[in-house]
Design a protein around this motif. Sequence first.
Motif, short mmCIF file in Angstrom:
data_model
loop_
_atom_site.label_atom_id
_atom_site.label_comp_id
_atom_site.label_asym_id
_atom_site.label_seq_id
_atom_site.Cartn_x
_atom_site.Cartn_y
_atom_site.Cartn_z
N GLY A 138 0.82 -1.21 0.00
CA GLY A 138 0.00 0.00 0.00
C GLY A 138 0.85 1.25 0.00
O GLY A 138 0.54 2.23 -0.69
N ARG A 139 1.94 1.23 0.76
CA ARG A 139 2.85 2.38 0.82
C ARG A 139 3.50 2.61 -0.55
O ARG A 139 3.60 3.75 -1.01
N CYS A 140 3.92 1.54 -1.19
CA CYS A 140 4.51 1.67 -2.53
C CYS A 140 3.48 2.27 -3.49
O CYS A 140 3.82 3.15 -4.29
N GLU A 141 2.26 1.80 -3.41
CA GLU A 141 1.21 2.32 -4.28
C GLU A 141 0.97 3.82 -4.03
O GLU A 141 0.80 4.59 -4.97
N GLU A 142 0.99 4.23 -2.76
CA GLU A 142 0.84 5.66 -2.44
C GLU A 142 1.94 6.48 -3.12
O GLU A 142 1.66 7.53 -3.69
N TRP A 143 3.17 6.01 -3.03
CA TRP A 143 4.28 6.72 -3.66
C TRP A 143 4.10 6.79 -5.17
O TRP A 143 4.33 7.83 -5.78
N LEU A 144 3.69 5.69 -5.78
CA LEU A 144 3.53 5.67 -7.23
C LEU A 144 2.39 6.57 -7.68
O LEU A 144 2.50 7.27 -8.69
N ILE A 145 1.29 6.58 -6.95
CA ILE A 145 0.17 7.47 -7.27
C ILE A 145 0.61 8.93 -7.15
O ILE A 145 0.28 9.76 -8.00
N GLY A 146 1.36 9.23 -6.09
CA GLY A 146 1.87 10.58 -5.91
C GLY A 146 2.82 10.99 -7.02
O GLY A 146 2.77 12.13 -7.52
N ALA A 147 3.67 10.07 -7.43
CA ALA A 147 4.61 10.37 -8.52
C ALA A 147 3.86 10.62 -9.82
O ALA A 147 4.19 11.55 -10.57
N LYS A 148 2.84 9.82 -10.08
CA LYS A 148 2.03 10.01 -11.30
C LYS A 148 1.34 11.35 -11.27
O LYS A 148 1.30 12.07 -12.29
N ALA A 149 0.81 11.74 -10.12
CA ALA A 149 0.14 13.03 -10.01
C ALA A 149 1.11 14.17 -10.28
O ALA A 149 0.77 15.15 -10.95
N ARG A 150 2.32 14.05 -9.77
CA ARG A 150 3.33 15.09 -10.01
C ARG A 150 3.70 15.17 -11.49
O ARG A 150 3.87 16.26 -12.04
N LEU A 151 3.85 14.01 -12.13
CA LEU A 151 4.16 14.00 -13.56
C LEU A 151 3.01 14.60 -14.38
O LEU A 151 3.24 15.38 -15.30
N ASP A 152 1.79 14.23 -14.03
CA ASP A 152 0.62 14.78 -14.73
C ASP A 152 0.57 16.29 -14.57
O ASP A 152 0.28 17.01 -15.54
N ALA A 153 0.85 16.79 -13.37
CA ALA A 153 0.83 18.23 -13.12
C ALA A 153 1.94 18.93 -13.91
O ALA A 153 1.71 20.01 -14.47
N ALA A 154 3.10 18.32 -13.97
CA ALA A 154 4.21 18.91 -14.72
C ALA A 154 3.89 18.95 -16.22
O ALA A 154 4.17 19.94 -16.90
N ARG A 155 3.28 17.90 -16.71
CA ARG A 155 2.91 17.86 -18.14
C ARG A 155 1.85 18.92 -18.44
O ARG A 155 1.91 19.58 -19.45
N ALA A 156 0.87 19.03 -17.55
CA ALA A 156 -0.20 20.01 -17.75
C ALA A 156 0.36 21.43 -17.72
O ALA A 156 -0.07 22.29 -18.49
N ALA A 157 1.32 21.68 -16.84
CA ALA A 157 1.92 23.01 -16.74
C ALA A 157 2.75 23.34 -17.98
O ALA A 157 2.87 24.50 -18.36
N ALA A 158 3.31 22.31 -18.60
CA ALA A 158 4.15 22.51 -19.78
C ALA A 158 3.32 22.77 -21.03
O ALA A 158 3.85 23.29 -22.02
#
Length: 71
Positions: A50-70
Motif C-alpha cells: 500500500g505504501r509503494c502504491e501511495e508513492w507511485l500514485i503521488g509520482a504520477k500526479a506530479r508527472l501529470d501536473a508537470a505535463r499540464a503546466a508545460a
Amino acid sequence: MTENDKPDVAALSYEEARDELLRVVAELEQGSSTLEQSLALWERGEALAGRCEEWLIGAKARLDAARAAAE
C-alpha cells in the motif's frame, strides 16, 4: 529485527518499502514460518504494498501536473 523494531510503514521511502516488501515475499515463499509469523508477514507485506502504491500514485500526479503546466 522484531516487529516492534520495524519502522512505521508511513515513514518509509518508496525504495525502503519496496526492498522490505521483497524481503517479506521471499520469507513467505520459504514457507518456514509459523502460521502466526506468516500472518504477521502477510499483514506487513500488505501495508508495504500500500505504501509503494501511495508513492507511485503521488509520482504520477506530479508527472501529470508537470505535463499540464508545460502545455
